[in-house]
Every structure is written in C-alpha cells, then in structure tokens.
Design an enzyme around this catalytic site. Structure first.
Site, PDB file in Angstrom:
ATOM      1  N   LYS A  13      36.633  40.632  58.720  1.00 27.02           N
ATOM      2  CA  LYS A  13      36.163  39.232  59.124  1.00 27.02           C
ATOM      3  C   LYS A  13      37.472  38.412  59.591  1.00 27.02           C
ATOM      4  O   LYS A  13      37.375  37.831  60.797  1.00 27.02           O
ATOM      5  CB  LYS A  13      35.994  38.612  57.648  1.00 27.02           C
ATOM      6  CG  LYS A  13      34.598  39.081  56.923  1.00 27.02           C
ATOM      7  CD  LYS A  13      34.546  38.399  55.490  1.00 27.02           C
ATOM      8  CE  LYS A  13      35.346  38.349  54.499  1.00 27.02           C
ATOM      9  NZ  LYS A  13      35.837  39.719  53.991  1.00 27.02           N
ATOM     10  N   ARG A  88      30.893  32.570  49.191  1.00 23.71           N
ATOM     11  CA  ARG A  88      30.997  33.901  48.584  1.00 23.71           C
ATOM     12  C   ARG A  88      30.257  33.888  47.139  1.00 23.71           C
ATOM     13  O   ARG A  88      30.466  35.063  46.399  1.00 23.71           O
ATOM     14  CB  ARG A  88      32.342  34.560  48.789  1.00 23.71           C
ATOM     15  CG  ARG A  88      33.329  33.968  47.850  1.00 23.71           C
ATOM     16  CD  ARG A  88      34.681  34.241  48.396  1.00 23.71           C
ATOM     17  NE  ARG A  88      35.340  35.810  48.232  1.00 23.71           N
ATOM     18  CZ  ARG A  88      36.230  36.243  49.294  1.00 23.71           C
ATOM     19  NH1 ARG A  88      36.324  35.293  50.227  1.00 23.71           N
ATOM     20  NH2 ARG A  88      36.623  37.106  48.765  1.00 23.71           N
ATOM     21  N   ARG A 123      46.875  47.375  56.120  1.00 27.64           N
ATOM     22  CA  ARG A 123      46.656  46.129  56.597  1.00 27.64           C
ATOM     23  C   ARG A 123      48.386  45.195  56.492  1.00 27.64           C
ATOM     24  O   ARG A 123      49.170  45.563  55.459  1.00 27.64           O
ATOM     25  CB  ARG A 123      45.812  45.255  55.976  1.00 27.64           C
ATOM     26  CG  ARG A 123      46.064  43.861  56.373  1.00 27.64           C
ATOM     27  CD  ARG A 123      44.789  42.823  55.874  1.00 27.64           C
ATOM     28  NE  ARG A 123      44.419  42.785  54.379  1.00 27.64           N
ATOM     29  CZ  ARG A 123      43.428  42.265  53.992  1.00 27.64           C
ATOM     30  NH1 ARG A 123      42.594  41.756  54.938  1.00 27.64           N
ATOM     31  NH2 ARG A 123      43.356  42.164  52.731  1.00 27.64           N
ATOM     32  N   ARG A 156      49.656  42.199  51.818  1.00 29.41           N
ATOM     33  CA  ARG A 156      49.135  41.043  50.938  1.00 29.41           C
ATOM     34  C   ARG A 156      49.189  41.308  49.482  1.00 29.41           C
ATOM     35  O   ARG A 156      49.252  42.647  49.140  1.00 29.41           O
ATOM     36  CB  ARG A 156      47.760  40.562  51.092  1.00 29.41           C
ATOM     37  CG  ARG A 156      47.590  39.481  52.006  1.00 29.41           C
ATOM     38  CD  ARG A 156      46.269  39.398  52.631  1.00 29.41           C
ATOM     39  NE  ARG A 156      45.000  39.266  51.527  1.00 29.41           N
ATOM     40  CZ  ARG A 156      43.868  38.999  51.863  1.00 29.41           C
ATOM     41  NH1 ARG A 156      43.540  38.607  53.165  1.00 29.41           N
ATOM     42  NH2 ARG A 156      42.846  39.220  51.086  1.00 29.41           N
ATOM     43  N   ARG A 167      38.153  43.695  43.729  1.00 33.22           N
ATOM     44  CA  ARG A 167      37.620  42.834  44.694  1.00 33.22           C
ATOM     45  C   ARG A 167      36.218  43.426  45.070  1.00 33.22           C
ATOM     46  O   ARG A 167      35.278  42.449  45.371  1.00 33.22           O
ATOM     47  CB  ARG A 167      38.609  42.638  45.672  1.00 33.22           C
ATOM     48  CG  ARG A 167      39.660  41.717  45.453  1.00 33.22           C
ATOM     49  CD  ARG A 167      40.881  41.725  46.285  1.00 33.22           C
ATOM     50  NE  ARG A 167      40.620  41.353  47.636  1.00 33.22           N
ATOM     51  CZ  ARG A 167      41.356  41.790  48.674  1.00 33.22           C
ATOM     52  NH1 ARG A 167      42.415  42.580  48.592  1.00 33.22           N
ATOM     53  NH2 ARG A 167      40.886  41.515  49.908  1.00 33.22           N
TER      54      ARG A 167
HETATM   55  P1  AP5 Z   1      40.519  42.082  57.898  1.00 30.31           P
HETATM   56  O1  AP5 Z   1      40.200  41.377  59.097  1.00 30.31           O
HETATM   57  O2  AP5 Z   1      41.874  41.452  57.301  1.00 30.31           O
HETATM   58  O3  AP5 Z   1      39.122  41.960  56.756  1.00 30.31           O
HETATM   59  P2  AP5 Z   1      38.757  40.751  55.900  1.00 30.31           P
HETATM   60  O4  AP5 Z   1      37.433  41.018  56.047  1.00 30.31           O
HETATM   61  O5  AP5 Z   1      39.330  39.542  56.587  1.00 30.31           O
HETATM   62  O6  AP5 Z   1      39.282  41.025  54.446  1.00 30.31           O
HETATM   63  P3  AP5 Z   1      40.086  40.193  53.530  1.00 30.31           P
HETATM   64  O7  AP5 Z   1      40.677  41.291  52.482  1.00 30.31           O
HETATM   65  O8  AP5 Z   1      40.827  39.073  53.885  1.00 30.31           O
HETATM   66  O9  AP5 Z   1      38.762  39.681  52.686  1.00 30.31           O
HETATM   67  P4  AP5 Z   1      38.490  39.201  51.561  1.00 30.31           P
HETATM   68  O10 AP5 Z   1      37.212  38.594  51.617  1.00 30.31           O
HETATM   69  O11 AP5 Z   1      38.529  39.999  50.234  1.00 30.31           O
HETATM   70  O12 AP5 Z   1      39.572  38.163  51.394  1.00 30.31           O
HETATM   71  P5  AP5 Z   1      40.068  36.463  51.351  1.00 30.31           P
HETATM   72  O13 AP5 Z   1      41.235  36.425  51.890  1.00 30.31           O
HETATM   73  O14 AP5 Z   1      38.865  35.993  51.894  1.00 30.31           O
HETATM   74  O15 AP5 Z   1      40.653  43.682  58.235  1.00 30.31           O
HETATM   75  C1  AP5 Z   1      41.185  44.703  56.904  1.00 30.31           C
HETATM   76  C2  AP5 Z   1      42.105  45.678  57.656  1.00 30.31           C
HETATM   77  O16 AP5 Z   1      41.361  46.641  58.392  1.00 30.31           O
HETATM   78  C3  AP5 Z   1      43.161  45.123  58.566  1.00 30.31           C
HETATM   79  O17 AP5 Z   1      44.293  45.797  58.433  1.00 30.31           O
HETATM   80  C4  AP5 Z   1      42.505  45.240  60.089  1.00 30.31           C
HETATM   81  O18 AP5 Z   1      43.622  45.218  61.087  1.00 30.31           O
HETATM   82  C5  AP5 Z   1      41.635  46.497  59.745  1.00 30.31           C
HETATM   83  N1  AP5 Z   1      40.286  46.545  60.691  1.00 30.31           N
HETATM   84  C6  AP5 Z   1      39.619  45.331  60.901  1.00 30.31           C
HETATM   85  N2  AP5 Z   1      38.626  45.870  61.691  1.00 30.31           N
HETATM   86  C7  AP5 Z   1      38.683  47.150  61.861  1.00 30.31           C
HETATM   87  C8  AP5 Z   1      37.849  48.267  62.410  1.00 30.31           C
HETATM   88  N3  AP5 Z   1      36.876  47.694  63.082  1.00 30.31           N
HETATM   89  N4  AP5 Z   1      38.416  49.378  62.412  1.00 30.31           N
HETATM   90  C9  AP5 Z   1      39.614  49.804  61.671  1.00 30.31           C
HETATM   91  N5  AP5 Z   1      40.365  48.939  61.106  1.00 30.31           N
HETATM   92  C10 AP5 Z   1      39.810  47.566  61.086  1.00 30.31           C
HETATM   93  O19 AP5 Z   1      40.033  36.204  49.961  1.00 30.31           O
HETATM   94  C11 AP5 Z   1      41.168  36.579  49.131  1.00 30.31           C
HETATM   95  C12 AP5 Z   1      41.158  36.107  47.388  1.00 30.31           C
HETATM   96  O20 AP5 Z   1      41.066  34.516  47.588  1.00 30.31           O
HETATM   97  C13 AP5 Z   1      39.757  36.453  46.969  1.00 30.31           C
HETATM   98  O21 AP5 Z   1      39.713  37.650  46.356  1.00 30.31           O
HETATM   99  C14 AP5 Z   1      39.605  35.182  46.088  1.00 30.31           C
HETATM  100  O22 AP5 Z   1      40.528  35.383  44.633  1.00 30.31           O
HETATM  101  C15 AP5 Z   1      40.038  34.030  46.780  1.00 30.31           C
HETATM  102  N6  AP5 Z   1      38.999  33.506  47.417  1.00 30.31           N
HETATM  103  C16 AP5 Z   1      38.915  33.390  48.865  1.00 30.31           C
HETATM  104  N7  AP5 Z   1      37.883  32.593  49.134  1.00 30.31           N
HETATM  105  C17 AP5 Z   1      37.151  32.203  47.841  1.00 30.31           C
HETATM  106  C18 AP5 Z   1      35.904  31.664  47.838  1.00 30.31           C
HETATM  107  N8  AP5 Z   1      35.027  31.263  48.911  1.00 30.31           N
HETATM  108  N9  AP5 Z   1      35.493  31.543  46.518  1.00 30.31           N
HETATM  109  C19 AP5 Z   1      36.314  31.806  45.618  1.00 30.31           C
HETATM  110  N10 AP5 Z   1      37.440  32.670  45.877  1.00 30.31           N
HETATM  111  C20 AP5 Z   1      38.010  33.041  46.935  1.00 30.31           C
HETATM  112 ZN    ZN Z   2      40.454  37.939  55.636  1.00 31.55          ZN
END
Ligand code: AP5
Ligand code: ZN
Length: 215
Positions: A13, A88, A123, A156, A167
C-alpha cells in the site's frame, strides 16, 4: 479524486501510494504514518499507540476516526486524498459513509500471506516521509539511505516475524470484511472497485493501478 488502498500488511500500500499521490496530485493519508509520527513526537497518543502497534493490534476506532476527520478537513484535501491503511474496521468504514465521504475508487492489492513475511523482513523505511524500500525488491540507490534526502533508513519495530503474523491474523479477522463491504456497495455514490495482483513486480503493479484509476 478520493481513493482508498486496501490490502494486508506488507501488500504494498505504502509503495503504491507514492506513485498514486504523484500521478494525481492528492495527499496520502496513512494512519500508520500518522501514528508513527505521534510516537516519535512522544505525544500521549503516541505512547498509547506504541504498545498496541508493537503487539500487532489495532488502535481504537474512535481515536482513529477523530484523527482522520481532522486531517481530511485540511485545505490540501479539498480536491481529494488517498487513504492508506484506513479504514481497517467496519466501524471505521461506516463512520466515513456517515460523514458523507464518497470514495471514487477502492484499490485492493491482493498478496497471499506466504509472500508477506519475506517482504517485511527486507523492508526499510524513511520514517519522516514514510518512503518505503526493500533490500531486494525495491532497493534504494545508496544502501541504507533515502533516495531524496540521503538520510538513514530503518526497520520498523512491528516488522518482527511474530508481530507480522499477529498483524496478518488481525487483518483477516477485522479488515478483510471491507473487501465485501466495498465491492458490494451500490448506488450513485458507490466507488469503483479495482483489484490488482500484488505479487507482480512493483513497476507492474504501479502500471496496473495507475491505468485502472485513469479510466
Ligand atoms: P509496503 O508498501 O510498505 O506495504 P504496506 O501495505 O504499506 O504494509 P504496512 O506494513 O505498512 O501495512 P500495515 O497496514 O500493516 O501498516 P500501517 O502502517 O498501516 O511494502 C512492504 C514491503 O514489500 C516493502 O519493503 C516494499 O518495498 C516491498 N514491496 C512492495 N511492493 C512489492 C512488490 N510488488 N514486490 C516485491 N516487494 C514489494 O499500520 C501499522 C499499525 O498501526 C497497525 O498494525 C495498527 O496497530 C496501527 N494502525 C494503522 N492504521 C490503523 C487504523 N486505521 N485503525 C487502527 N489501527 C491502525
Ligand atoms: Zn504502509
């Protein structure tokens, strides 16, 4: 244009968000990035959120909904925005419907769980901007350094294997219902539902997402 990126942790994402915001000139609203900024600033929200995030859980709906409502009221969101990692839960999605936020498109990035753990272990992120790299699949120009600022990249805290598994479980329990919620919305205000194969290389996913959004 108002777009929502939906997908499991590590689906890509954040990676695709960079391309979409640049192409369409809309700001990225990543609740994960906002929470990480609060942790860095040491605010009460940050202290509370850190424990939950490190355990792989979700921060309370009312806190997140309040934070996003405040953000989308800012002037730079007048012409749209990109939600990344929000909504989410069903409660968060329903709160946006109740607030009259009409999305134009929902983009689901589909990646099976098996591919996720390897992605997370490789990552590296630039915390101030949220820019994301992978040591193998999307390496920075200079190892360990952000392309635009030259500043250090870090891992991270929630990318440990055990936390990633938690997660993923939380995603299947609480977020995956949104696939159904958004793909079945009907009526004049229903968003277009776009599903892309997130196992393809970053560049291919990018082309598929941008082309679909331009249609
Ligand atoms: P990346 O692009 O970083 O993936 P992502 O989908 O953004 O993954 P996240 O871990 O950020 O998602 P998340 O939803 O768990 O975390 P968030 O920060 O929202 O890609 C991942 C890796 O793969 C990278 O190294 C990239 O280079 C590689 N890659 C990408 N595309 C690729 C491809 N096509 N091929 C190969 N490699 C590839 O949330 C974190 C925490 O915050 C949550 O756990 C929760 O505790 C809290 N939180 C956040 N939002 C909320 C909410 N709305 N409600 C409640 N709690 C929340
Ligand atoms: Zn992300």
């Amino acid at each position: 244009m108002k777009v929502l990126l939906l997908g499991a942790p590590g689906a890509g994402k954040g990676t695709q968000a960079q391309f979409i915001t640049r192409e369409f000139g809309i700001p990225q609203i990543s609740t994960g990035d906002m929470l990480r900024a609060a942790i860095k600033a040491g605010t009460p929200l940050g202290l509370e959120a850190k424990k939950i995030m490190d355990a792989g859980g979700l921060v309370r709906d009312d806190i997140i909904i309040g934070m996003v409502k405040e953000r989308i009221a800012q002037p730079d969101c007048a012409n749209g925005f990109l939600f990344d990692g929000f909504p989410r839960t069903l409660a968060q999605a329903e709160a946006m419907v109740a607030a009259g936020v009409d999305l134009d498109a929902v983009v689901e990035i589909d990646v099976p769980d098996a591919a996720i753990v390897e992605r997370m272990s490789g990552r590296r992120v630039h915390l101030p901007s949220g820019r994301t790299y992978h040591v193998k699949y999307n390496p920075p120009k200079v190892s360990g350094k952000d392309d635009e600022t030259g500043e250090d990249l870090v891992q991270r805290d929630d990318d440990k294997e055990e936390t990633v598994k938690k997660r993923l479980a939380v995603y299947h329990e609480q977020t995956e219902v949104l696939v159904d919620f958004y793909s079945k919305l009907t009526g004049e205000h229903a968003p277009r539902y776009i599903k892309v194969d997130g196992t393809q290389p970053v560049e291919t996913v990018k082309e598929n997402v941008i082309t679909a959004l331009q249609r």
